[in-house]
Motif scaffolding. Structure first.
Motif, PDB file in Angstrom:
ATOM      1  N   LEU A  35       9.785 -13.813  -2.177  1.00 42.04           N
ATOM      2  CA  LEU A  35       9.259 -15.056  -1.577  1.00 42.04           C
ATOM      3  C   LEU A  35       8.340 -15.810  -2.539  1.00 42.04           C
ATOM      4  O   LEU A  35       7.799 -16.858  -2.185  1.00 42.04           O
ATOM      5  N   ASN A  36       8.182 -15.238  -3.750  1.00 46.00           N
ATOM      6  CA  ASN A  36       7.294 -15.810  -4.768  1.00 46.00           C
ATOM      7  C   ASN A  36       5.834 -15.860  -4.305  1.00 46.00           C
ATOM      8  O   ASN A  36       5.069 -16.722  -4.710  1.00 46.00           O
ATOM      9  N   GLU A  37       5.481 -14.928  -3.441  1.00 48.04           N
ATOM     10  CA  GLU A  37       4.096 -14.795  -2.983  1.00 48.04           C
ATOM     11  C   GLU A  37       3.436 -13.713  -3.843  1.00 48.04           C
ATOM     12  O   GLU A  37       3.182 -12.589  -3.403  1.00 48.04           O
ATOM     13  N   VAL A  38       3.152 -14.068  -5.095  1.00 49.97           N
ATOM     14  CA  VAL A  38       2.712 -13.063  -6.071  1.00 49.97           C
ATOM     15  C   VAL A  38       1.325 -12.506  -5.728  1.00 49.97           C
ATOM     16  O   VAL A  38       1.079 -11.314  -5.883  1.00 49.97           O
ATOM     17  N   ASP A  39       0.423 -13.367  -5.262  1.00 52.56           N
ATOM     18  CA  ASP A  39      -0.924 -12.896  -4.913  1.00 52.56           C
ATOM     19  C   ASP A  39      -0.866 -11.897  -3.756  1.00 52.56           C
ATOM     20  O   ASP A  39      -1.571 -10.885  -3.757  1.00 52.56           O
ATOM     21  N   GLU A  40      -0.035 -12.186  -2.759  1.00 51.23           N
ATOM     22  CA  GLU A  40       0.123 -11.271  -1.624  1.00 51.23           C
ATOM     23  C   GLU A  40       0.743  -9.950  -2.108  1.00 51.23           C
ATOM     24  O   GLU A  40       0.340  -8.871  -1.661  1.00 51.23           O
ATOM     25  N   ALA A  41       1.704 -10.047  -3.008  1.00 49.79           N
ATOM     26  CA  ALA A  41       2.339  -8.843  -3.558  1.00 49.79           C
ATOM     27  C   ALA A  41       1.300  -7.968  -4.245  1.00 49.79           C
ATOM     28  O   ALA A  41       1.285  -6.742  -4.090  1.00 49.79           O
ATOM     29  N   PHE A  42       0.409  -8.620  -4.988  1.00 46.67           N
ATOM     30  CA  PHE A  42      -0.657  -7.892  -5.693  1.00 46.67           C
ATOM     31  C   PHE A  42      -1.562  -7.163  -4.700  1.00 46.67           C
ATOM     32  O   PHE A  42      -1.896  -5.985  -4.881  1.00 46.67           O
ATOM     33  N   TYR A  43      -1.934  -7.847  -3.632  1.00 50.55           N
ATOM     34  CA  TYR A  43      -2.817  -7.239  -2.622  1.00 50.55           C
ATOM     35  C   TYR A  43      -2.169  -5.983  -2.033  1.00 50.55           C
ATOM     36  O   TYR A  43      -2.806  -4.927  -1.935  1.00 50.55           O
ATOM     37  N   LYS A  93       1.548 -13.507   8.842  1.00 51.54           N
ATOM     38  CA  LYS A  93       0.827 -12.814   9.913  1.00 51.54           C
ATOM     39  C   LYS A  93       1.550 -11.509  10.271  1.00 51.54           C
ATOM     40  O   LYS A  93       0.918 -10.473  10.498  1.00 51.54           O
ATOM     41  N   MET A  94       2.880 -11.558  10.303  1.00 54.78           N
ATOM     42  CA  MET A  94       3.656 -10.376  10.641  1.00 54.78           C
ATOM     43  C   MET A  94       3.536  -9.310   9.544  1.00 54.78           C
ATOM     44  O   MET A  94       3.413  -8.121   9.832  1.00 54.78           O
ATOM     45  N   PHE A  95       3.546  -9.745   8.279  1.00 55.52           N
ATOM     46  CA  PHE A  95       3.365  -8.803   7.177  1.00 55.52           C
ATOM     47  C   PHE A  95       2.018  -8.084   7.308  1.00 55.52           C
ATOM     48  O   PHE A  95       1.924  -6.865   7.144  1.00 55.52           O
ATOM     49  N   ARG A  96       0.972  -8.869   7.589  1.00 56.35           N
ATOM     50  CA  ARG A  96      -0.368  -8.277   7.703  1.00 56.35           C
ATOM     51  C   ARG A  96      -0.462  -7.311   8.879  1.00 56.35           C
ATOM     52  O   ARG A  96      -1.154  -6.289   8.804  1.00 56.35           O
ATOM     53  N   GLN A  97       0.250  -7.638   9.960  1.00 54.90           N
ATOM     54  CA  GLN A  97       0.244  -6.748  11.126  1.00 54.90           C
ATOM     55  C   GLN A  97       0.897  -5.407  10.781  1.00 54.90           C
ATOM     56  O   GLN A  97       0.400  -4.343  11.155  1.00 54.90           O
ATOM     57  N   VAL A  98       1.991  -5.465  10.020  1.00 58.41           N
ATOM     58  CA  VAL A  98       2.651  -4.230   9.588  1.00 58.41           C
ATOM     59  C   VAL A  98       1.711  -3.415   8.691  1.00 58.41           C
ATOM     60  O   VAL A  98       1.626  -2.186   8.817  1.00 58.41           O
ATOM     61  N   ALA A  99       0.988  -4.105   7.804  1.00 63.90           N
ATOM     62  CA  ALA A  99       0.040  -3.421   6.915  1.00 63.90           C
ATOM     63  C   ALA A  99      -1.029  -2.684   7.728  1.00 63.90           C
ATOM     64  O   ALA A  99      -1.429  -1.564   7.383  1.00 63.90           O
ATOM     65  N   ASP A 116       3.042   4.466   1.415  1.00 60.90           N
ATOM     66  CA  ASP A 116       3.337   3.920   0.089  1.00 60.90           C
ATOM     67  C   ASP A 116       4.723   3.287   0.040  1.00 60.90           C
ATOM     68  O   ASP A 116       4.923   2.236  -0.583  1.00 60.90           O
ATOM     69  N   LYS A 117       5.695   3.916   0.710  1.00 60.04           N
ATOM     70  CA  LYS A 117       7.061   3.386   0.730  1.00 60.04           C
ATOM     71  C   LYS A 117       7.113   2.028   1.435  1.00 60.04           C
ATOM     72  O   LYS A 117       7.781   1.097   0.968  1.00 60.04           O
ATOM     73  N   ILE A 118       6.382   1.920   2.551  1.00 61.18           N
ATOM     74  CA  ILE A 118       6.342   0.639   3.295  1.00 61.18           C
ATOM     75  C   ILE A 118       5.685  -0.448   2.441  1.00 61.18           C
ATOM     76  O   ILE A 118       6.197  -1.576   2.345  1.00 61.18           O
ATOM     77  N   PHE A 119       4.569  -0.105   1.787  1.00 58.92           N
ATOM     78  CA  PHE A 119       3.890  -1.094   0.942  1.00 58.92           C
ATOM     79  C   PHE A 119       4.774  -1.503  -0.241  1.00 58.92           C
ATOM     80  O   PHE A 119       4.766  -2.659  -0.661  1.00 58.92           O
ATOM     81  N   GLN A 120       5.547  -0.562  -0.760  1.00 57.96           N
ATOM     82  CA  GLN A 120       6.475  -0.879  -1.846  1.00 57.96           C
ATOM     83  C   GLN A 120       7.511  -1.903  -1.386  1.00 57.96           C
ATOM     84  O   GLN A 120       7.826  -2.854  -2.120  1.00 57.96           O
ATOM     85  N   GLU A 121       8.037  -1.724  -0.174  1.00 56.17           N
ATOM     86  CA  GLU A 121       8.989  -2.693   0.377  1.00 56.17           C
ATOM     87  C   GLU A 121       8.326  -4.050   0.574  1.00 56.17           C
ATOM     88  O   GLU A 121       8.932  -5.095   0.311  1.00 56.17           O
ATOM     89  N   LEU A 158      11.163   0.885  12.884  1.00 54.83           N
ATOM     90  CA  LEU A 158      10.627  -0.301  13.565  1.00 54.83           C
ATOM     91  C   LEU A 158       9.834  -1.167  12.580  1.00 54.83           C
ATOM     92  O   LEU A 158       9.998  -2.395  12.529  1.00 54.83           O
ATOM     93  N   LEU A 159       8.967  -0.516  11.782  1.00 58.32           N
ATOM     94  CA  LEU A 159       8.162  -1.268  10.811  1.00 58.32           C
ATOM     95  C   LEU A 159       9.049  -1.909   9.730  1.00 58.32           C
ATOM     96  O   LEU A 159       8.808  -3.047   9.322  1.00 58.32           O
ATOM     97  N   ARG A 160      10.074  -1.187   9.296  1.00 60.32           N
ATOM     98  CA  ARG A 160      10.983  -1.728   8.284  1.00 60.32           C
ATOM     99  C   ARG A 160      11.742  -2.941   8.834  1.00 60.32           C
ATOM    100  O   ARG A 160      11.994  -3.909   8.113  1.00 60.32           O
ATOM    101  N   THR A 161      12.060  -2.881  10.137  1.00 56.55           N
ATOM    102  CA  THR A 161      12.750  -4.010  10.778  1.00 56.55           C
ATOM    103  C   THR A 161      11.831  -5.219  10.850  1.00 56.55           C
ATOM    104  O   THR A 161      12.245  -6.353  10.561  1.00 56.55           O
TER     105      THR A 161
END
Length: 427
Positions: free
Chosen positions: A112-120, A81-87, A99-104, A60-63
């Protein structure tokens, strides 16, 4: 056209796998949004409706992540917002799953070229090795996008250095630093690049980076200006972290054509002769044109030893491309041992006149005898028995001359027997 798109959306329902069905709706939604087709809202709504059909919490989370990604591709604000909710939702899951979910999530964010979000999201990974691997990928993504005016690039480099602080595990940290150093070189920050070498703690990356920096500076004709600083930084870090790159510096500088600093680096080597031998062999293999200038720059004792090493190599590899090197050594190096080796090299190239000329200059009786003996052997091999016999008269070493005379006599008898038609005759 609208009817066809609606039919395509309706046909998605035949997909039985809920994950694949939701992702298909989301992909269509992203494409329609990019085309400014109002049906994109319907596609995304159906994607979210399908989520309720998924029982497995991880699936469900991967979807949701996939849908969030395609919302991002459609430039719809609810994506983040959806990414943060999954986090938040994954916080109570086991570490490996989390860790696997955060890696995805990081992978999606980079696309998406959201490098700062990727770093977080990368910093939320509990496995240190995995986190460092992913942070290196994020750093490389940052570096690939370093374009524009220098002042803007330097501002982005501050972000990169902040990211670098979170990469703590070796060899990932040294690899990341090496990548940053290359970026500084490209934007002309040479001083900063060289100073940053001091942060490398992995021998492989230290050695590779020194090579790359030196090569880059040489290509830009800046090697003379910065080579001294590069040498000092490399030696200091070698001593500070006990990495022992000092053994490699002489070779690194030599291969890059920086003869003076290569010779300076030899002073810091434990086994100077062994390292000088390595330098000369590598130069002969990769940069033969540097061999003569290198010999010229060495002190007389080192030059004599290096010349013997060079001539040993030339004897094993008797190629005409090395003739200039052999000529330089035979005319400029005082070591008679090196001259004897030059005689052997010339004989292997069938240049007997050059060999005889050098042999005639030898003053040491034993070495002169050895050189003349080599020439006599050559003459015998080529059936020039008379010339060989004339030469043996000048061999002052009685043991060697006796051996040669013995060989000559056997050769004479064999030839005479062959003339008479006796082949392989036994005495």
């Amino acid at each position: 056209m609208i009817m066809l798109i609606e039919e395509a959306l309706a046909t998605v329902e035949v997909i039985q796998n809920p994950y694949l069905k939701a992702v298909t709706y989301a992909r269509l939604g992203a494409r329609l949004a990019q085309a400014k087709n109002p049906l994109y809202e319907k596609a995304f709504k159906r994607a979210l409706d399908v989520v309720s059909e998924i029982d497995d919490p991880i699936e469900l989370l991967r979807t949701l992540l996939a849908i969030a990604f395609y919302l991002g591709e459609a430039n719809i604000k609810s994506s983040k917002k959806m990414f943060r909710q999954v986090a938040e939702d994954v916080a109570n899951f086991p570490k490996k799953v989390r860790d696997k979910i955060f890696q995805e999530m990081v992978a999606y964010m980079l696309q998406l070229n959201e490098v700062d979000e990727a770093f977080y999201y990368a910093t939320q990974i509990s496995n240190e090795k995995l986190m460092n691997e992913i942070l290196v990928e994020i750093l490389k993504n940052h570096l690939e996008n370093l374009v524009g005016e220098k002042i803007r690039v330097l501002h982005r480099m501050r972000k990169i250095n902040l990211l670098l602080e979170h990469i703590t595990k070796e060899p990932y940290r040294s690899y990341a630093i090496a990548e940053v150093i290359k970026a500084y070189l490209k934007i002309g920050e040479y001083e900063r690049a060289i100073l940053m070498i001091g942060e490398l703690k992995n021998k492989y990356w230290l050695k590779q980076t020194v090579k790359e920096v030196l090569f880059y500076l040489k290509h830009k004709n800046l090697d003379k200006e910065y080579a001294e600083k590069l040498l000092n930084v490399a030696i200091n870090i070698s001593e500070q972290y006990d990495i022992d790159i000092k053994e490699d510096l002489a070779v690194v500088f030599a291969v890059n054509g920086d003869i003076d600093h290569s010779i300076v680096a030899l002073k810091f080597v434990n086994d100077r002769k062994q390292k000088l031998e390595e330098v000369m062999r590598i130069l002969l293999q990769r940069r033969p044109k540097i061999v003569i200038p290198y010999l010229q720059a060495l002190g007389s004792k080192d030059a004599e030893y290096a010349s013997k090493v060079v001539m040993n190599y030339l004897i094993d590899h008797p190629l005409e491309e090395y003739l200039d090197i052999a000529k330089y050594i035979s005319e400029n190096i005082e070591s008679e041992q090196a001259l004897v080796k030059a005689v052997q090299y010339y004989l292997k190239l069938d240049r007997i006149v050059d060999a005889a000329r050098i042999a005639g200059r030898l003053r040491d009786k034993r070495l002169r005898s050895l050189a003349l003996g080599d020439i006599a052997h050559y003459l015998l091999k080529n059936n020039q028995i008379g010339d060989a016999l004339d030469l043996v008269i000048h061999v002052e070493d009685p043991k060697l001359s006796s051996i040669l005379i013995s060989e000559i006599l056997v050769k004479v008898v064999n030839q005479e027997l062959e003339k008479r038609g006796v082949v392989n005759a036994n005495p």
